[in-house]
Scaffold this active site. Structure first.
Site, PDB file in Angstrom:
ATOM      1  N   ALA A 191       0.823  -1.216   0.000  1.00 41.38           N
ATOM      2  CA  ALA A 191       0.000   0.000   0.000  1.00 41.38           C
ATOM      3  C   ALA A 191       0.853   1.259   0.000  1.00 41.38           C
ATOM      4  O   ALA A 191       0.464   2.293   0.527  1.00 41.38           O
ATOM      5  CB  ALA A 191      -0.926  -0.005   1.214  1.00 41.38           C
ATOM      6  N   GLY A 235       2.252   2.616  -2.861  1.00 39.48           N
ATOM      7  CA  GLY A 235       2.244   3.276  -4.176  1.00 39.48           C
ATOM      8  C   GLY A 235       1.606   4.650  -4.146  1.00 39.48           C
ATOM      9  O   GLY A 235       0.895   5.012  -3.203  1.00 39.48           O
ATOM     10  N   ARG A 287      -2.811   9.128 -10.439  1.00 36.57           N
ATOM     11  CA  ARG A 287      -3.962   9.298 -11.339  1.00 36.57           C
ATOM     12  C   ARG A 287      -5.270   9.569 -10.599  1.00 36.57           C
ATOM     13  O   ARG A 287      -6.275   9.901 -11.208  1.00 36.57           O
ATOM     14  CB  ARG A 287      -4.105   8.057 -12.235  1.00 36.57           C
ATOM     15  CG  ARG A 287      -3.132   8.066 -13.406  1.00 36.57           C
ATOM     16  CD  ARG A 287      -3.213   6.769 -14.186  1.00 36.57           C
ATOM     17  NE  ARG A 287      -2.577   5.663 -13.483  1.00 36.57           N
ATOM     18  CZ  ARG A 287      -2.738   4.380 -13.808  1.00 36.57           C
ATOM     19  NH1 ARG A 287      -3.522   4.045 -14.814  1.00 36.57           N
ATOM     20  NH2 ARG A 287      -2.113   3.433 -13.135  1.00 36.57           N
ATOM     21  N   GLY A 310      -3.285  -3.017  -1.603  1.00 37.42           N
ATOM     22  CA  GLY A 310      -4.168  -2.130  -0.846  1.00 37.42           C
ATOM     23  C   GLY A 310      -5.228  -1.450  -1.686  1.00 37.42           C
ATOM     24  O   GLY A 310      -6.180  -0.878  -1.161  1.00 37.42           O
ATOM     25  N   GLY A 347       0.196  -7.812 -16.252  1.00 34.95           N
ATOM     26  CA  GLY A 347       1.332  -8.664 -16.565  1.00 34.95           C
ATOM     27  C   GLY A 347       0.817  -9.937 -17.210  1.00 34.95           C
ATOM     28  O   GLY A 347      -0.220 -10.465 -16.821  1.00 34.95           O
ATOM     29  N   ASN A 374      -1.777 -11.921 -15.026  1.00 33.16           N
ATOM     30  CA  ASN A 374      -1.529 -11.945 -13.587  1.00 33.16           C
ATOM     31  C   ASN A 374      -2.451 -10.914 -12.930  1.00 33.16           C
ATOM     32  O   ASN A 374      -2.366  -9.730 -13.219  1.00 33.16           O
ATOM     33  CB  ASN A 374      -0.061 -11.568 -13.341  1.00 33.16           C
ATOM     34  CG  ASN A 374       0.230 -11.310 -11.878  1.00 33.16           C
ATOM     35  OD1 ASN A 374      -0.325 -11.975 -11.005  1.00 33.16           O
ATOM     36  ND2 ASN A 374       1.096 -10.340 -11.621  1.00 33.16           N
ATOM     37  N   ASN A 413      -7.216   2.713 -10.009  1.00 33.14           N
ATOM     38  CA  ASN A 413      -6.109   3.588 -10.404  1.00 33.14           C
ATOM     39  C   ASN A 413      -6.563   5.028 -10.612  1.00 33.14           C
ATOM     40  O   ASN A 413      -5.785   5.950 -10.490  1.00 33.14           O
ATOM     41  CB  ASN A 413      -5.452   3.074 -11.688  1.00 33.14           C
ATOM     42  CG  ASN A 413      -4.803   1.724 -11.462  1.00 33.14           C
ATOM     43  OD1 ASN A 413      -3.998   1.553 -10.563  1.00 33.14           O
ATOM     44  ND2 ASN A 413      -5.208   0.739 -12.249  1.00 33.14           N
ATOM     45  N   TYR A 451     -33.075  26.938  23.655  1.00 36.31           N
ATOM     46  CA  TYR A 451     -31.746  27.549  23.711  1.00 36.31           C
ATOM     47  C   TYR A 451     -31.878  29.015  24.063  1.00 36.31           C
ATOM     48  O   TYR A 451     -32.593  29.771  23.396  1.00 36.31           O
ATOM     49  CB  TYR A 451     -31.095  27.384  22.331  1.00 36.31           C
ATOM     50  CG  TYR A 451     -29.663  27.829  22.225  1.00 36.31           C
ATOM     51  CD1 TYR A 451     -28.711  27.393  23.147  1.00 36.31           C
ATOM     52  CD2 TYR A 451     -29.255  28.658  21.196  1.00 36.31           C
ATOM     53  CE1 TYR A 451     -27.393  27.789  23.034  1.00 36.31           C
ATOM     54  CE2 TYR A 451     -27.935  29.053  21.067  1.00 36.31           C
ATOM     55  CZ  TYR A 451     -27.001  28.614  21.994  1.00 36.31           C
ATOM     56  OH  TYR A 451     -25.695  29.008  21.879  1.00 36.31           O
ATOM     57  N   ALA A 503     -54.085  27.752  21.253  1.00 36.78           N
ATOM     58  CA  ALA A 503     -53.251  28.079  20.087  1.00 36.78           C
ATOM     59  C   ALA A 503     -52.621  29.449  20.250  1.00 36.78           C
ATOM     60  O   ALA A 503     -53.206  30.353  20.851  1.00 36.78           O
ATOM     61  CB  ALA A 503     -54.107  28.043  18.825  1.00 36.78           C
TER      62      ALA A 503
HETATM   63  C1  UD1 Z   1       0.954  -5.188 -10.896  1.00 37.44           C
HETATM   64  C2  UD1 Z   1       1.714  -6.396 -11.434  1.00 37.44           C
HETATM   65  C3  UD1 Z   1       1.068  -6.861 -12.737  1.00 37.44           C
HETATM   66  C4  UD1 Z   1      -0.400  -7.177 -12.492  1.00 37.44           C
HETATM   67  C5  UD1 Z   1      -1.089  -5.959 -11.909  1.00 37.44           C
HETATM   68  C6  UD1 Z   1      -2.503  -6.299 -11.521  1.00 37.44           C
HETATM   69  C7  UD1 Z   1       4.034  -5.980 -10.797  1.00 37.44           C
HETATM   70  C8  UD1 Z   1       5.368  -5.541 -11.243  1.00 37.44           C
HETATM   71  N1  UD1 Z   1       3.077  -6.009 -11.707  1.00 37.44           N
HETATM   72  O1  UD1 Z   1       1.162  -4.128 -11.808  1.00 37.44           O
HETATM   73  O2  UD1 Z   1       1.710  -8.023 -13.205  1.00 37.44           O
HETATM   74  O3  UD1 Z   1      -1.002  -7.551 -13.707  1.00 37.44           O
HETATM   75  O4  UD1 Z   1      -0.418  -5.519 -10.715  1.00 37.44           O
HETATM   76  O5  UD1 Z   1      -3.180  -5.140 -11.132  1.00 37.44           O
HETATM   77  O6  UD1 Z   1       3.862  -6.327  -9.633  1.00 37.44           O
HETATM   78  N2  UD1 Z   1       3.211  -0.706  -4.567  1.00 37.44           N
HETATM   79  C9  UD1 Z   1       4.022  -0.441  -3.476  1.00 37.44           C
HETATM   80  N3  UD1 Z   1       5.290   0.007  -3.684  1.00 37.44           N
HETATM   81  C10 UD1 Z   1       5.792   0.217  -4.935  1.00 37.44           C
HETATM   82  C11 UD1 Z   1       4.954  -0.041  -6.047  1.00 37.44           C
HETATM   83  C12 UD1 Z   1       3.689  -0.513  -5.832  1.00 37.44           C
HETATM   84  O7  UD1 Z   1       3.605  -0.606  -2.324  1.00 37.44           O
HETATM   85  O8  UD1 Z   1       6.959   0.629  -5.035  1.00 37.44           O
HETATM   86  C13 UD1 Z   1       1.856  -1.190  -4.339  1.00 37.44           C
HETATM   87  C14 UD1 Z   1       0.799  -0.239  -4.855  1.00 37.44           C
HETATM   88  O9  UD1 Z   1       0.409   0.660  -3.824  1.00 37.44           O
HETATM   89  C15 UD1 Z   1      -0.320  -1.165  -5.253  1.00 37.44           C
HETATM   90  C16 UD1 Z   1       0.396  -2.458  -5.631  1.00 37.44           C
HETATM   91  O10 UD1 Z   1       1.675  -2.388  -5.069  1.00 37.44           O
HETATM   92  O11 UD1 Z   1      -1.188  -1.427  -4.176  1.00 37.44           O
HETATM   93  C17 UD1 Z   1       0.451  -2.673  -7.144  1.00 37.44           C
HETATM   94  O12 UD1 Z   1       1.234  -1.661  -7.723  1.00 37.44           O
HETATM   95  P1  UD1 Z   1       0.955  -1.079  -9.164  1.00 37.44           P
HETATM   96  O13 UD1 Z   1       1.976  -0.064  -9.473  1.00 37.44           O
HETATM   97  O14 UD1 Z   1      -0.458  -0.685  -9.263  1.00 37.44           O
HETATM   98  O15 UD1 Z   1       1.229  -2.370 -10.052  1.00 37.44           O
HETATM   99  P2  UD1 Z   1       0.745  -2.592 -11.540  1.00 37.44           P
HETATM  100  O16 UD1 Z   1       1.582  -1.768 -12.446  1.00 37.44           O
HETATM  101  O17 UD1 Z   1      -0.706  -2.456 -11.624  1.00 37.44           O
HETATM  102 CA    CA Z   2      -2.383  -1.243 -10.363  1.00 41.48          CA
END
Ligand code: UD1
Ligand code: CA
Length: 455
Positions: A9, A11, A15, A101, A137, A167, A225, A385, A421
């Site tokens: 959580a 990230g 956006r 998250g 992915g 994935n 996102n 009041y 009244a």
């Molecule tokens: C990720 C997967 C992708 C999958 C997709 C599904 C990787 C590299 N890729 O990509 O294969 O299809 O999810 O939605 O894992 N986060 C951190 N720290 C960081 C980066 C991310 O805590 O440095 C957390 C984000 O807050 C988020 C989660 O990891 O909750 C996923 O990160 P995000 O950047 O959204 O991954 P995707 O590019 O969507």
């Molecule tokens: Ca994502």
């Protein structure tokens, strides 16, 4: 098997275009992260970890009352780097389930099946076959059909881009080899990040089994996102809750037009007209009817009560067979008695209304206790009041309050009293009899209306 859960959580969520961290944005009135925490906790892991970074202080506050260990990831260098931050906490666990998250709709049932079907020592992947795999992915398989790697969208060649098997993100990883796999990650890729998904290639190379687990309902794995996706997930979430209630017997004029931000509990044969909004903990007894456009917040409504359109009720108990509205406002601390009627443009605050009592039109009842069988006439106001303090109005049983009466609190009205009244009541009223305070009526027969001055 001892299982830990790690929720990523940290990230950024650029956006979302919001000053608030993404994982704290609300879905069904509850932060995204709390949905994931609730689901994770219900699986009873050995330890529950959250990796935080962006808005760490705020996010940590939301975890404060939970059995959660927070790990800081600063700066954010990818999902693999994020899991690294929690590694010290995984000591003693056999496997770890990684969740995101910002993926709030996952159900505990699905995760339980995912955990059950991933054998000891194997890497479990959450996958789906998507018509529109963009952004995910891709699952790359070798000549024998074994999963060989996950290729991120931005690193895919043309052929890999056409792979429909994706994935979904959630992963189960054996802890023993994980430390080495994470240590060996490289950021030599299109995004310059340490991808967690690269551990799949490492597992394949070291002959650890990799088991894809297909999600039948990929919508459970939808992430947030931007605000468009958040709104789409909100609809899915609402539909899910409504369907559950319908299966329990709730009748609705339009299932698309009920919003629940909290919990709604219903007895048998309740009916909801369109555009009802429930906030917090709302409980309906049997045969309760709720009209169009009603807002219910932390209320408890007993059997056979009816709330007519456009009423707003908060922090109140409504007795059985009571009738509220239309256009009524019931404020916190109110207790409306059995079969009582609160009508249009009536506001009740922190007051108890006895059984069978009625206040049907244009009235303010604040800090009052009203007995049974009382009739409160149109336009009655409890003046509770004095500009500095609030005072109580106490009205006995079977009282008749004439229209447009002001009751200047503190004041008491005895049982069976009648108030004429238009009275302004400033002193206690004895039981029985008629009490009124009115200036004498006077007529001026030869009075002339003023005339407009000629220009
Ligand atoms: C990720 C997967 C992708 C999958 C997709 C599904 C990787 C590299 N890729 O990509 O294969 O299809 O999810 O939605 O894992 N986060 C951190 N720290 C960081 C980066 C991310 O805590 O440095 C957390 C984000 O807050 C988020 C989660 O990891 O909750 C996923 O990160 P995000 O950047 O959204 O991954 P995707 O590019 O969507
Ligand atoms: Ca994502």
């Amino acid at each position: 098997m001892t299982t830990d859960i790690v929720i990523l959580a940290a990230g950024q969520g650029t956006r979302m275009r919001s000053a608030q961290p993404k994982v704290l944005q609300p879905l069904g009135g509850k932060p995204l992260l709390e949905h994931v925490l609730d689901t994770a906790q219900s699986l009873q892991p050995r330890h529950l970890h959250v990796v935080i970074g962006n808005g760490a202080d705020l996010v940590q506050k939301h975890c404060a009352d939970r059995p959660v260990r927070c790990w800081h990831q600063q700066p954010q260098k990818g999902t693999g780097d994020a899991l690294r931050a929690a590694l010290p906490g995984l000591n003693g666990a056999e496997r770890v389930l990684v969740l995101y998250g910002d993926v709030p709709l996952l159900t505990a049932d699905t995760l339980r099946a995912f955990l059950a079907e991933t054998p000891k020592g194997a890497v479990g992947l959450s996958t789906a076959l998507l018509e529109e795999p963009r952004g995910y992915g891709r699952i790359v398989r070798d000549a024998q059909g074994q999963v060989q790697a996950i290729r991120e969208q931005k690193d895919c060649n043309m052929k890999e881009q056409s792979i429909a098997e994706v994935n979904l993100g959630m992963m189960i990883l054996p802890v023993a080899p994980l430390q080495n796999w994470l240590a060996d990650l490289s950021a030599n890729n299109a995004q310059g990040e340490f991808y967690l998904t690269d551990v799949v290639a490492a597992a394949h190379a070291s002959h650890h089994p990799v088991r894809p687990f297909i999600f039948n309902d990929a919508s459970e794995a939808l992430g947030v996102n931007d605000l468009v996706q958040l709104a789409a997930l909100e609809r899915i979430y609402q539909r899910r809750q409504v369907e559950q209630l319908q299966r329990q017997g709730l009748r609705l004029a339009d299932p698309e037009r009920l919003d629940i931000r909290g919990t709604l509990q219903c007895g048998q044969d309740c009916w909801l007209d369109p555009n009802v909004l429930c906030i917090g903990k709302v409980r309906l007894g049997n045969r309760v009817r709720i009209g169009m456009g009603v807002v219910l917040q932390d209320v408890d409504i007993a059997d056979d009560a009816e709330v007519l359109p456009y009423s707003v009720l908060e922090g109140a108990h409504i007795g059985s067979g009571a009738r509220i509205g239309p256009f009524a406002r019931i404020r916190p601390g109110s207790d409306i008695g059995v079969a009582a009627h609160i009508g249009n443009y009536v506001e009740v605050k922190a007051s108890r209304i006895g059984a069978g009592s009625k206040a049907n039109h244009l009235t303010y009842i604040g800090d009052s206790e009203i007995g049974t069988g009382v009739n409160v006439g149109a336009g009655t106001i409890t003046c509770n009041y004095d500009g500095a303090n609030k005072h109580k109005t106490l009205i006995g049983n079977d009282v008749f309050v004439g229209s447009a009466t002001q009751l200047v609190a503190p004041v008491r009205v005895g049982d069976g009293a009648t108030i004429g009244a238009g009275s302004t009541i400033t002193k206690d009223v004895a039981a029985g009899g008629l009490t009124l305070s009115r200036s004498p009526q006077r007529s001026v027969p030869d009075w002339q209306r003023p005339k407009r001055q000629p220009k």
